[in-house]
Motif scaffolding. Structure first.
Motif, PDB file in Angstrom:
ATOM      1  N   VAL A  18       0.836  -1.196   0.000  1.00 56.34           N
ATOM      2  CA  VAL A  18       0.000   0.000   0.000  1.00 56.34           C
ATOM      3  C   VAL A  18       0.873   1.250   0.000  1.00 56.34           C
ATOM      4  N   PHE A  19       0.538   2.165  -0.885  1.00 57.70           N
ATOM      5  CA  PHE A  19       1.214   3.460  -1.011  1.00 57.70           C
ATOM      6  C   PHE A  19       0.374   4.516  -0.312  1.00 57.70           C
ATOM      7  N   VAL A  20       1.019   5.354   0.512  1.00 55.44           N
ATOM      8  CA  VAL A  20       0.321   6.402   1.253  1.00 55.44           C
ATOM      9  C   VAL A  20       1.031   7.729   1.021  1.00 55.44           C
ATOM     10  N   SER A  21       0.323   8.685   0.453  1.00 54.86           N
ATOM     11  CA  SER A  21       0.908  10.017   0.302  1.00 54.86           C
ATOM     12  C   SER A  21       0.465  10.918   1.446  1.00 54.86           C
ATOM     13  N   GLY A  22       1.183  11.999   1.636  1.00 49.40           N
ATOM     14  CA  GLY A  22       0.894  12.871   2.769  1.00 49.40           C
ATOM     15  C   GLY A  22       1.048  12.161   4.093  1.00 49.40           C
ATOM     16  N   ALA A  23       2.036  11.264   4.165  1.00 52.02           N
ATOM     17  CA  ALA A  23       2.134  10.332   5.292  1.00 52.02           C
ATOM     18  C   ALA A  23       2.998  10.821   6.437  1.00 52.02           C
ATOM     19  N   SER A  24       3.467  12.046   6.402  1.00 50.08           N
ATOM     20  CA  SER A  24       4.377  12.512   7.453  1.00 50.08           C
ATOM     21  C   SER A  24       3.654  13.021   8.687  1.00 50.08           C
ATOM     22  N   ARG A  25       2.337  13.253   8.580  1.00 47.40           N
ATOM     23  CA  ARG A  25       1.605  13.815   9.716  1.00 47.40           C
ATOM     24  C   ARG A  25       0.107  13.568   9.537  1.00 47.40           C
ATOM     25  N   GLY A  26      -0.661  13.867  10.577  1.00 48.25           N
ATOM     26  CA  GLY A  26      -2.106  13.870  10.486  1.00 48.25           C
ATOM     27  C   GLY A  26      -2.716  12.556  10.056  1.00 48.25           C
ATOM     28  N   ILE A  27      -3.715  12.642   9.182  1.00 50.61           N
ATOM     29  CA  ILE A  27      -4.430  11.456   8.718  1.00 50.61           C
ATOM     30  C   ILE A  27      -3.486  10.503   8.007  1.00 50.61           C
ATOM     31  N   GLY A  28      -2.565  11.028   7.205  1.00 49.21           N
ATOM     32  CA  GLY A  28      -1.650  10.173   6.464  1.00 49.21           C
ATOM     33  C   GLY A  28      -0.743   9.353   7.367  1.00 49.21           C
ATOM     34  N   PHE A  97      -3.519   5.178  -0.918  1.00 47.83           N
ATOM     35  CA  PHE A  97      -4.285   6.166  -0.164  1.00 47.83           C
ATOM     36  C   PHE A  97      -3.715   7.534  -0.505  1.00 47.83           C
ATOM     37  N   ASN A  98      -4.421   8.262  -1.350  1.00 54.81           N
ATOM     38  CA  ASN A  98      -3.975   9.581  -1.803  1.00 54.81           C
ATOM     39  C   ASN A  98      -4.500  10.631  -0.844  1.00 54.81           C
ATOM     40  N   ASN A  99      -3.580  11.159  -0.055  1.00 58.84           N
ATOM     41  CA  ASN A  99      -3.976  11.979   1.082  1.00 58.84           C
ATOM     42  C   ASN A  99      -3.148  13.258   1.110  1.00 58.84           C
ATOM     43  N   GLY A 100      -3.500  14.188   0.254  1.00 58.63           N
ATOM     44  CA  GLY A 100      -2.795  15.454   0.230  1.00 58.63           C
ATOM     45  C   GLY A 100      -3.785  16.587   0.438  1.00 58.63           C
ATOM     46  N   ALA A 101      -3.423  17.563   1.216  1.00 59.03           N
ATOM     47  CA  ALA A 101      -4.331  18.679   1.472  1.00 59.03           C
ATOM     48  C   ALA A 101      -3.537  19.963   1.629  1.00 59.03           C
ATOM     49  N   ALA A 102      -3.475  20.746   0.561  1.00 59.13           N
ATOM     50  CA  ALA A 102      -2.812  22.038   0.661  1.00 59.13           C
ATOM     51  C   ALA A 102      -3.656  22.973   1.514  1.00 59.13           C
ATOM     52  N   ILE A 103      -3.016  23.737   2.365  1.00 67.90           N
ATOM     53  CA  ILE A 103      -3.719  24.644   3.258  1.00 67.90           C
ATOM     54  C   ILE A 103      -3.979  25.960   2.542  1.00 67.90           C
ATOM     55  N   GLN A 104      -5.242  26.353   2.471  1.00 67.35           N
ATOM     56  CA  GLN A 104      -5.612  27.636   1.892  1.00 67.35           C
ATOM     57  C   GLN A 104      -5.689  28.683   2.977  1.00 67.35           C
ATOM     58  N   GLN A 105      -5.298  29.902   2.662  1.00 66.04           N
ATOM     59  CA  GLN A 105      -5.511  31.000   3.590  1.00 66.04           C
ATOM     60  C   GLN A 105      -7.010  31.238   3.732  1.00 66.04           C
ATOM     61  N   ASP A 201      -2.842  19.072  12.036  1.00 66.63           N
ATOM     62  CA  ASP A 201      -2.099  20.328  11.966  1.00 66.63           C
ATOM     63  C   ASP A 201      -2.816  21.358  11.096  1.00 66.63           C
ATOM     64  N   MET A 202      -3.571  20.895  10.084  1.00 67.62           N
ATOM     65  CA  MET A 202      -4.304  21.827   9.237  1.00 67.62           C
ATOM     66  C   MET A 202      -5.332  22.611  10.052  1.00 67.62           C
ATOM     67  N   ILE A 203      -6.043  21.905  10.936  1.00 68.65           N
ATOM     68  CA  ILE A 203      -7.014  22.582  11.794  1.00 68.65           C
ATOM     69  C   ILE A 203      -6.308  23.522  12.770  1.00 68.65           C
ATOM     70  N   ALA A 204      -5.163  23.100  13.272  1.00 68.37           N
ATOM     71  CA  ALA A 204      -4.400  23.955  14.182  1.00 68.37           C
ATOM     72  C   ALA A 204      -3.983  25.253  13.495  1.00 68.37           C
ATOM     73  N   ALA A 205      -3.572  25.141  12.209  1.00 67.17           N
ATOM     74  CA  ALA A 205      -3.188  26.337  11.460  1.00 67.17           C
ATOM     75  C   ALA A 205      -4.389  27.234  11.214  1.00 67.17           C
ATOM     76  N   TRP A 206      -5.544  26.620  10.948  1.00 63.82           N
ATOM     77  CA  TRP A 206      -6.771  27.386  10.742  1.00 63.82           C
ATOM     78  C   TRP A 206      -7.178  28.101  12.030  1.00 63.82           C
ATOM     79  N   PRO A 211      -9.071  32.397  15.271  1.00 63.63           N
ATOM     80  CA  PRO A 211      -9.316  31.893  16.630  1.00 63.63           C
ATOM     81  C   PRO A 211     -10.795  31.622  16.885  1.00 63.63           C
ATOM     82  N   GLY A 212     -11.040  30.446  17.481  1.00 62.41           N
ATOM     83  CA  GLY A 212     -12.411  30.048  17.765  1.00 62.41           C
ATOM     84  C   GLY A 212     -12.979  29.052  16.784  1.00 62.41           C
ATOM     85  N   ILE A 213     -12.264  28.794  15.677  1.00 62.15           N
ATOM     86  CA  ILE A 213     -12.812  27.896  14.651  1.00 62.15           C
ATOM     87  C   ILE A 213     -12.913  26.471  15.178  1.00 62.15           C
ATOM     88  N   THR A 214     -11.998  26.044  16.034  1.00 63.08           N
ATOM     89  CA  THR A 214     -12.067  24.687  16.592  1.00 63.08           C
ATOM     90  C   THR A 214     -13.346  24.498  17.402  1.00 63.08           C
TER      91      THR A 214
END
Length: 260
Positions: A18-28, A97-105, A201-206, A211-214
């Motif tokens: 199985v190949f997993v992208s975005g595997a260094s953190r989070g869901i991946g 498992f293709n798991n990439g999510a670029a963070i948008q401002q 980490d994406m939610i943490a950055a958001w 502030p308050g989005i969580t």
């Protein structure tokens, strides 16, 4: 919850590559550990090779089989090279498992920058398209396989806070369905998952930017909280397994009822 202390010789993904992208953190990263626990030999890819190697070392220390490869989802040549590396290591590919999510401002549509749109297109749409075609080409050599793409709850409705992200994830849903129909005769299943708020980490950055989005996300979930990355990974593992042999072209919500 799995304790990651040993692999399962008769696990859900036993004997699979199985190949997993975005595997260094989070869901991946959670998926990488879970898939290895369930018996898969995993090849993990991400831009952050230092963090990726930490995940690989943890899996190996627990008795699993894991390798790392550098990957930039914005670079088609890098994607193809990473998938080719799976073939070099194992001679086949059974699941991806293709798991990439670029963070948008975060911000409304009329203030979204051209750079944000381009980044979302490159990573969350074109990157998945290129990955799927490369993965399918390798899977054909061994008679088929299964692909799971990580989309988002934001692809299923209006997304005023992250308009470019939501738009490209909705486009991803479309090519997931098209790939499922196109490759079904070759034994390749293609599905998606649409997580809601997940404690990454994406939610943490958001949260840092808004502030308050969580707290808002937690309040919007009927189950009362965001998902853990491991909970999302469990759904991906099932879709990659033979137990989901009649499931293709589906987008499975993993959102605690937030999209209901």
């Amino acid at each position: 919850m799995t304790d990651h202390t040993t692999t399962r010789p008769n696990g859900l993904l036993s004997g699979k590559v199985v190949f997993v992208s975005g595997a260094s953190r989070g869901i991946g990263a959670a998926a990488a550990r879970l898939f290895a626990d369930e018996g898969a030999a995993v090849v993990l890819a991400a831009r952050s090779t230092g963090s990726l190697q930490t995940v690989v070392s943890g899996i190996r220390d627990a008795g699993g089989t894991a390798d790392a490869v550098a990957l930039d989802l914005a670079d088609p040549a890098s994607i193809r090279a990473a998938v080719d590396r799976v073939g070099e290591l194992h001679g086949r590919l059974d699941g991806a498992f293709n798991n990439g999510a670029a963070i948008q401002q975060p911000g409304p549509l009329d203030t979204t920058s051209d750079e944000d749109i381009d980044t979302q297109f490159a990573v969350n749409f074109r990157g998945h398209w290129v990955a799927m075609t490369a993965e399918a080409a390798l899977m054909r050599h061994s008679g088929g396989g299964a692909i799971v793409n990580t989309s988002s709850i934001g692809s299923r409705r209006a997304n005023p806070a992250l308009p470019a992200y939501g738009a490209m994830k909705r486009a991803l849903n479309s090519i997931t369905e098209t790939a499922a129909v196109t490759w079904a005769p070759e034994g390749i299943r293609v599905n998606g998952i649409t997580p809601g708020g997940t404690a990454t980490d994406m939610i943490a950055a958001w949260e840092a930017a808004t502030p308050g989005i969580t707290e808002q996300i937690d309040a919007s979930v009927p189950l009362g909280r965001m998902a853990r990355p491991e909970e999302v990974a469990e759904v991906a593992a099932w879709l990659l397994s033979d137990r989901a042999s009649m499931v293709t072209g589906a987008s499975i919500p993993v959102d605690g009822g937030a999209g209901a």
